[in-house]
Design an enzyme around this catalytic site. Structure first.
Site, short mmCIF file in Angstrom:
data_model
loop_
_atom_site.label_atom_id
_atom_site.label_comp_id
_atom_site.label_asym_id
_atom_site.label_seq_id
_atom_site.Cartn_x
_atom_site.Cartn_y
_atom_site.Cartn_z
N LYS A 117 99.85 35.06 1.05
CA LYS A 117 99.12 35.81 2.05
C LYS A 117 98.23 36.81 1.31
CE LYS A 117 103.49 34.91 3.80
NZ LYS A 117 103.28 33.66 4.45
N HIS A 174 101.89 29.14 0.67
CA HIS A 174 102.58 30.16 1.46
C HIS A 174 102.05 31.56 1.20
CE1 HIS A 174 106.19 32.68 2.59
NE2 HIS A 174 106.16 31.86 3.63
N ASP A 206 114.02 52.60 -8.79
CA ASP A 206 113.97 53.98 -9.31
C ASP A 206 112.75 54.77 -8.85
OD1 ASP A 206 116.33 53.45 -10.63
OD2 ASP A 206 115.38 53.08 -12.57
N HIS A 233 109.51 40.68 8.61
CA HIS A 233 108.97 39.64 7.72
C HIS A 233 108.61 40.21 6.35
CE1 HIS A 233 105.89 36.30 6.91
NE2 HIS A 233 107.02 35.67 7.11
N LYS A 243 108.83 41.58 2.45
CA LYS A 243 109.50 41.19 1.20
C LYS A 243 109.15 42.25 0.17
CE LYS A 243 108.29 37.04 3.26
NZ LYS A 243 107.24 36.82 4.24
N ASP A 275 84.48 40.88 -1.16
CA ASP A 275 83.46 41.26 -2.14
C ASP A 275 84.05 41.21 -3.55
OD1 ASP A 275 81.66 41.42 -0.07
OD2 ASP A 275 81.83 43.58 0.14
#
Length: 366
Positions: free
Chosen positions: A286, A284, A116, A109, A111, A291
């Site tokens: 995440k 969508h 470089d 999952h 991404k 704090d």
């Protein structure tokens, strides 16, 4: 670890994210590591394909890795065209090995992009037009990525190359020389999570982060199906007076996962935790803010699949200035959301409450 992270590199929504990624790709001089759970053969997918082909024709080595499940609709011609131009392309191949032959649940999952060994990107976006807000059923699409520089890039590079080696049994030559950040000095690390280790590292990470909170826990995830350890960490945080706010999507793409979340909201309902439904479109992202210093931007949802079954990765950034940017982003999301009263859930129709209970039974694989 330190990284250069200008404020503009908190990449809010698809245009900012892919403008940044494609600019980084265009500037590549040696190699590009490009890994996504989902790649579509649509407008954005073709822009990405053309950008990668342009670089490989300029002498840059390009490696593309995708997940079979997430990219199940990707036509073979897409990869064939990349290969014909000289791009190295592979699926993740999660069922390799005798022990994994019948494993249906493992999904990569992640991404991630590295250019470089100098710049990296990680977050919630996949390669598809819907991530640019072009799907009328889910528009506007709300998501977040982050761009990183400095020694932390080598950590993300290691995560990509670990996956590439698993899929191909090959290890590309890359740059392992850490480069000092030129503009900022922030503490940052990359945490890869996966189902192949001895410990459930994703769950352990989130429990640890939640237990450190003294003032604030703000988290955003489209799927809120936490395990018992994370539930206890949230309960303890609320009981010690932490401002706990959880925002999920108000426009589901998966009804079982969407309904199951309300069971956990009811469980936490008497503790003063504030729950939000994001209303304009599909949320969508995440991300998490703890704090006034600790921020996370990555790929794991707040559910059992991400905690135990998926290969995931998140960046952890400890910096007050970056946390202020995260705080402003959260406040904008809260302003576009409606609060959920857990007590009112008991007054919803019988069919809806039955759906919540049935969905809860599937929580271990949601």
């Amino acid at each position: 670890q330190t990284c250069a992270l200008p404020i503009s590199d908190l990449l809010i929504n698809g245009d900012a994210t892919f403008d940044s990624i494609l600019a980084g790709v265009a500037a590549a001089e040696e190699y590009i590591l490009f890994q996504f759970y989902m790649i579509h053969d649509d407008g954005l997918g073709r822009r990405v394909k053309d950008a990668l082909i342009e670089r490989v024709r300029a002498g840059v080595r390009v490696y593309v890795l995708y997940d079979e499940i997430g990219s199940g609709g990707l036509p073979a011609e897409y990869g064939d065209e990349l290969r014909a131009a000289g791009v190295e392309v592979s699926s993740f191949k999660p069922t390799q090995g005798a022990r994994n032959r019948f494993q249906l649940n493992f999904r990569n999952h992640r991404k991630m992009v590295v250019v470089d060994g100098k710049a990296a990107w990680v977050g919630g976006h996949n390669v598809g037009d819907e991530y640019l807000g072009m799907d009328p059923d889910f528009n506007p699409w709300r998501d977040t990525h982050v761009r990183l520089e400095g020694p932390v890039v080598q950590q993300l590079q290691m995560a990509i190359l670990t996956d590439w080696y698993w899929a191909t049994r090959e290890m590309p030559e890359v740059n392992w020389l850490p480069r000092a950040a030129s503009e900022h000095d922030m503490k940052a690390m990359i945490f890869p999570f996966g189902p192949t280790g001895q410990f459930e590292t994703a769950s352990l990470f989130f429990v640890t982060a939640l237990n450190t909170a003294r003032e604030r826990i703000w988290l955003s995830a489209p799927y809120f199906v936490p395990d018992s350890a994370v539930m206890k960490a949230l309960q303890l945080a609320a009981l010690r007076g932490v401002d706990v706010r959880i925002i999920t999507t108000g426009k589901p793409d998966s009804w079982p996962v969407y309904l199951a979340a309300f069971h956990y909201m009811e469980e936490l309902g008497e503790l003063g935790i504030t729950f939000y439904e994001y209303k304009p479109g599909f949320l969508h992202e995440k991300v998490m803010l703890v704090d006034d210093q600790l921020s996370t931007v990555g790929t794991p949802n707040f559910d059992n699949r991400s905690f135990r079954l998926n290969f995931e990765v998140t960046s952890v950034i400890v910096d007050e200035a970056f946390a202020e940017e995260m705080k402003a982003m959260f406040e904008a999301d809260f302003a576009h959301a409606e609060t959920i009263d857990p007590e009112s859930l008991k007054e919803r129709p019988l069919w809806w409450r039955i759906g919540v209970k049935l969905s809860r039974l599937a929580a271990p694989v949601l």
